[in-house]
Scaffold this motif. Structure first.
Motif, PDB file in Angstrom:
ATOM      1  N   ARG A 233       6.095  78.431  19.197  1.00 21.40           N
ATOM      2  CA  ARG A 233       5.455  77.589  19.483  1.00 21.40           C
ATOM      3  C   ARG A 233       4.566  77.649  17.905  1.00 21.40           C
ATOM      4  O   ARG A 233       4.793  78.916  17.069  1.00 21.40           O
ATOM      5  CB  ARG A 233       3.704  78.087  20.141  1.00 21.40           C
ATOM      6  CG  ARG A 233       4.809  77.750  21.495  1.00 21.40           C
ATOM      7  CD  ARG A 233       3.717  77.771  22.602  1.00 21.40           C
ATOM      8  NE  ARG A 233       3.749  77.818  24.155  1.00 21.40           N
ATOM      9  CZ  ARG A 233       2.829  77.874  24.843  1.00 21.40           C
ATOM     10  NH1 ARG A 233       1.359  78.351  24.682  1.00 21.40           N
ATOM     11  NH2 ARG A 233       3.224  77.242  26.583  1.00 21.40           N
ATOM     12  N   PRO A 234       3.400  77.053  17.541  1.00 24.20           N
ATOM     13  CA  PRO A 234       3.708  77.056  16.055  1.00 24.20           C
ATOM     14  C   PRO A 234       2.426  78.541  15.406  1.00 24.20           C
ATOM     15  O   PRO A 234       1.788  78.366  16.560  1.00 24.20           O
ATOM     16  CB  PRO A 234       2.790  75.846  15.597  1.00 24.20           C
ATOM     17  CG  PRO A 234       3.181  74.740  16.207  1.00 24.20           C
ATOM     18  CD  PRO A 234       3.274  75.240  17.352  1.00 24.20           C
ATOM     19  N   ALA A 235       2.850  78.643  14.725  1.00 22.88           N
ATOM     20  CA  ALA A 235       2.047  80.153  14.919  1.00 22.88           C
ATOM     21  C   ALA A 235       0.826  80.077  14.603  1.00 22.88           C
ATOM     22  O   ALA A 235      -0.265  81.115  15.094  1.00 22.88           O
ATOM     23  CB  ALA A 235       3.155  81.414  13.598  1.00 22.88           C
ATOM     24  N   ALA A 236       0.456  79.055  13.646  1.00 27.11           N
ATOM     25  CA  ALA A 236      -1.222  78.845  13.396  1.00 27.11           C
ATOM     26  C   ALA A 236      -2.164  78.410  14.198  1.00 27.11           C
ATOM     27  O   ALA A 236      -2.979  78.679  14.244  1.00 27.11           O
ATOM     28  CB  ALA A 236      -0.920  77.916  12.103  1.00 27.11           C
ATOM     29  N   SER A 237      -1.532  78.328  15.610  1.00 27.96           N
ATOM     30  CA  SER A 237      -2.479  77.465  16.681  1.00 27.96           C
ATOM     31  C   SER A 237      -2.442  78.166  18.052  1.00 27.96           C
ATOM     32  O   SER A 237      -2.709  77.900  19.215  1.00 27.96           O
ATOM     33  CB  SER A 237      -2.192  76.044  16.611  1.00 27.96           C
ATOM     34  OG  SER A 237      -0.900  75.976  17.102  1.00 27.96           O
ATOM     35  N   CYS A 238      -0.778  79.217  17.352  1.00 25.21           N
ATOM     36  CA  CYS A 238      -0.813  80.331  18.888  1.00 25.21           C
ATOM     37  C   CYS A 238      -1.407  81.334  18.903  1.00 25.21           C
ATOM     38  O   CYS A 238       0.061  82.083  18.265  1.00 25.21           O
ATOM     39  CB  CYS A 238       0.307  79.578  19.303  1.00 25.21           C
ATOM     40  SG  CYS A 238       0.913  80.948  20.927  1.00 25.21           S
ATOM     41  N   SER A 239      -2.191  81.858  18.779  1.00 17.63           N
ATOM     42  CA  SER A 239      -2.517  83.817  18.390  1.00 17.63           C
ATOM     43  C   SER A 239      -3.870  83.821  19.015  1.00 17.63           C
ATOM     44  O   SER A 239      -5.069  83.972  19.255  1.00 17.63           O
ATOM     45  CB  SER A 239      -3.329  83.939  16.873  1.00 17.63           C
ATOM     46  OG  SER A 239      -2.558  85.100  16.554  1.00 17.63           O
ATOM     47  N   GLY A 240      -3.165  85.506  19.060  1.00 17.39           N
ATOM     48  CA  GLY A 240      -5.090  85.922  19.680  1.00 17.39           C
ATOM     49  C   GLY A 240      -4.612  86.373  21.546  1.00 17.39           C
ATOM     50  O   GLY A 240      -5.933  86.288  21.613  1.00 17.39           O
TER      51      GLY A 240
END
Length: 291
Positions: A233-240
């Motif tokens: 998945r895109p790292a920028a929108s899948c974190s925390g």
């Protein structure tokens, strides 16, 4: 799912067996590079698999493998392993913090050396591996840190009687909580993943009920497939996020989990740190926290 880890380099701790190896093999089928950072260099009849047997399996599955003897309690070994990864593959795209120690005894029975071991491997080891990987992850395209640790829940039932284990395991989750915020601007995704049920690994077989417990577990491949979905998945929108394997796979369109069951004829056991089943054929187990 058509997303791929082809050409990516994954540094996976504790990947000589179990969930870590399953994640490695799933990535290898895409053509990924896998760094197996683990202590197991000599075969043990109670714990099958070494970094060398894992490397052979990874290469047979289509990936490239680098077997690195590494005890993540020691700074110099982690730093050396990370340097070997960069030297061999040109960088590190993904860190999977899978290595973990478990001992469920209470405070009266648990020796302090076992307490220290869990803290050193689980909490400190995860923190150390993240620290060593960060300079390389910051240079990567779509970098991810994925830690095999549970959602944080301060209900006292999760701390009694296995206080030391919960402290150590939650320490891994706290790394996710803090680094996700720290690294948001750098674009490095930081997440935790936890299984809905017991997983058929040595810990279940040796500590939580033997063969009968294994019948009520799911195969490590369910966690591996969920990890693959997260890491592509895109790292920028899948974190925390504190993610559960079946929730991740349902988001990918999976509706039937029976293929992951060790024995589809019996209900699976709900894992530690989860209050309620998400899917059918899952029940609270004998090792689940008391209400």
């Amino acid at each position: 799912m058509t997303r791929s880890l082809a050409g990516k380099t994954l540094f996976i701790t504790g990947a000589s067996r179990g969930i870590g190896l399953a994640i490695a093999l799933r990535a290898a089928r895409d053509g990924a590079n896998i760094v197996i950072a683990a202590k197991s260099v000599i075969a043990n009849p109670k714990l099958p698999g070494t970094i060398y047997t894992a490397a052979a399996e990874i290469e047979a599955a289509g990936g490239q493998a680098l077997a690195v003897p590494c005890d993540i309690r020691f700074d110099d070994q982690v730093e050396a392993a990370m340097a070997q990864a960069v030297s061999s593959f040109g960088g590190v795209d993904i860190l999977v913090n899978n290595a973990s120690a478990i001992d469920l005894r209470g405070i009266d029975a648990l020796e302090m050396k076992r307490f220290d071991l869990m803290q050193q491997i689980n909490a400190r080891g995860t923190y150390l591996c993240c620290k060593a990987a960060l300079p390389h992850l910051r240079k990567a395209a779509n970098p991810h840190i994925l830690t095999l640790s549970p959602p944080l829940d301060l209900n006292p039932k999760w701390f009694s009687p296995n206080l030391a284990y919960t402290m150590a395991k939650y320490g891994m989750s706290l790394v996710t909580l803090g680094l996700a915020r720290d690294l948001a601007k750098a674009g490095v995704a930081v997440n935790s993943l936890w299984p809905e049920t017991a997983i058929a690994t040595a810990a279940v077989g040796n500590l939580l009920g033997g063969e009968e417990a294994m019948r009520h577990a799911r195969k490590p491949e369910i966690v591996a497939d969920a990890a693959h979905a997260i890491l592509t998945r895109p790292a920028a929108s899948c974190s925390g996020n504190f993610l559960i394997d079946v929730n991740v796979l349902m988001e990918e369109g999976v509706v039937d989990f029976s293929a992951y069951a060790v024995d589809p004829r019996v209900d699976a056991m709900l894992d530690f740190f989860l209050d309620a089943p998400i899917t059918a054929k899952v029940r609270k187990s004998a090792f689940h926290g008391s209400e």
